[in-house]
Scaffold this motif. Structure first.
Motif, PDB file in Angstrom:
ATOM      1  N   ILE A  45       0.850  -1.194   0.000  1.00 27.71           N
ATOM      2  CA  ILE A  45       0.000   0.000   0.000  1.00 27.71           C
ATOM      3  C   ILE A  45       0.885   1.243   0.000  1.00 27.71           C
ATOM      4  O   ILE A  45       2.070   1.175   0.338  1.00 27.71           O
ATOM      5  N   SER A  46       0.310   2.366  -0.380  1.00 28.14           N
ATOM      6  CA  SER A  46       1.062   3.622  -0.497  1.00 28.14           C
ATOM      7  C   SER A  46       0.971   4.396   0.810  1.00 28.14           C
ATOM      8  O   SER A  46       0.060   5.209   1.002  1.00 28.14           O
ATOM      9  N   LEU A  51      -2.179   9.523  -2.897  1.00 29.18           N
ATOM     10  CA  LEU A  51      -2.830   8.700  -3.908  1.00 29.18           C
ATOM     11  C   LEU A  51      -3.603   9.600  -4.868  1.00 29.18           C
ATOM     12  O   LEU A  51      -4.523  10.312  -4.469  1.00 29.18           O
ATOM     13  N   GLY A  69      -1.789   4.266  -7.355  1.00 31.80           N
ATOM     14  CA  GLY A  69      -1.360   3.322  -6.343  1.00 31.80           C
ATOM     15  C   GLY A  69      -1.345   1.873  -6.772  1.00 31.80           C
ATOM     16  O   GLY A  69      -1.388   1.534  -7.959  1.00 31.80           O
ATOM     17  N   ASP A  73      -4.309  -0.506  -2.786  1.00 31.91           N
ATOM     18  CA  ASP A  73      -4.729   0.897  -2.661  1.00 31.91           C
ATOM     19  C   ASP A  73      -6.076   1.117  -3.340  1.00 31.91           C
ATOM     20  O   ASP A  73      -6.955   1.804  -2.811  1.00 31.91           O
ATOM     21  N   LYS A  76      -8.890  -0.457  -1.287  1.00 31.49           N
ATOM     22  CA  LYS A  76      -9.099   0.314  -0.054  1.00 31.49           C
ATOM     23  C   LYS A  76      -9.826   1.624  -0.349  1.00 31.49           C
ATOM     24  O   LYS A  76     -10.762   2.005   0.372  1.00 31.49           O
ATOM     25  N   TRP A  77      -9.383   2.331  -1.395  1.00 35.71           N
ATOM     26  CA  TRP A  77     -10.030   3.600  -1.747  1.00 35.71           C
ATOM     27  C   TRP A  77     -11.486   3.372  -2.149  1.00 35.71           C
ATOM     28  O   TRP A  77     -12.383   4.101  -1.703  1.00 35.71           O
TER      29      TRP A  77
END
Length: 248
Positions: A45-46, A51, A69, A73, A76-77
């Motif tokens: 993950i970043s 992002l 990302g 990522d 998750k976003w």
């Protein structure tokens, strides 16, 4: 039904575009994927960079977004920003251009994206195509035939699926499998980069162990679609119990 799509080959990859077109007539499809290839990114993950997210057009998608990302990522976003207003019934990752068999699941961004959705309570399936060559049209036909049964499956909360398609998949030839073993003879080739600096490029030959005939590797060798249930559980519980039983 509302479906979230992601991958690690990037939002412009043939696999995810084909998947979106195949599902858009039967579901509301949202695409959130990396803006470039992020293969072998595993569950990264970043943490230390912002992002970037941009809405773009993807044929068949209700909404589509590319991010700067990793595959995780992206999931998750999507689940933090989109899911509260438009909850997803299913998350599909892929279709990956390349198999994700045996211990390759540890490296795969395709598998990690599905795993992240599962960790957050969304039913998830990773989809991968063995190759090259990569002919996605037969995969879409097979997937459309299998799709009602896959959707009807009741998975435990911590479990997701990894599906690998052979080159010419037959939806009547599916096999539930466990992970095989895939090793590599690692090599690092010394090269010069564009500025003349010495760099090493990773390579290596695959060494498959087919196991007892019930593995994903063996199923693909036999021409079957492999369906492997996965979960994130790294603790060696048997060894833990053994050590707990030792008298001190």
């Amino acid at each position: 039904m509302r479906i979230l799509l992601s991958n690690d080959d990037g939002i412009h990859a043939h696999g995810i575009r084909s998947l979106c077109k195949a599902l858009c007539d039967t579901a509301e499809v949202y695409v959130v994927a990396p803006n470039q290839e992020r293969s072998a990114s595993s569950h990264g993950i970043s943490l230390h960079r912002a992002l970037e997210v941009h809405e773009i057009e993807v044929p068949g998608a209700t909404k589509a977004y590319e991010t700067s990302g990793t595959p995780v990522d992206c999931v998750k976003w999507a689940l933090a920003v989109l899911h509260p207003k438009t909850p997803f019934d299913l998350m599909l990752s892929g279709v990956n251009a390349g198999a994700n068999l045996a211990t390759d699941v540890l490296y795969s961004g395709t598998v990690a994206a599905a795993g992240e959705a599962s960790l957050q309570g969304v039913k998830a399936i990773a989809l991968s195509l063995v190759g090259p060559p990569f002919h996605f049209h037969p995969v879409m036909q097979a997937l459309q035939s299998m799709f009602p049964d896959l959707c009807a499956l009741s998975l435990p909360p911590d479990t997701f699926l990894s599906v690998n398609f052979p080159e010419n998949p037959d939806p009547q030839k599916t096999r539930w499998t466990k992970l095989g073993v895939r090793k590599y003879h690692d090599t690092f080739r010394l090269e010069l980069d564009e500025s003349g600096e010495q760099v090493y490029r990773y390579g290596g030959d695959i060494v498959d162990e087919r196991g007892d005939g019930q593995t994903d590797v063996q199923a693909i060798y036999d021409g079957y679609i492999s369906i492997t249930p996965l979960r994130y559980r790294f603790a060696n519980e048997e060894y833990y119990e053994k050590m707990q039983s030792i008298k001190r």
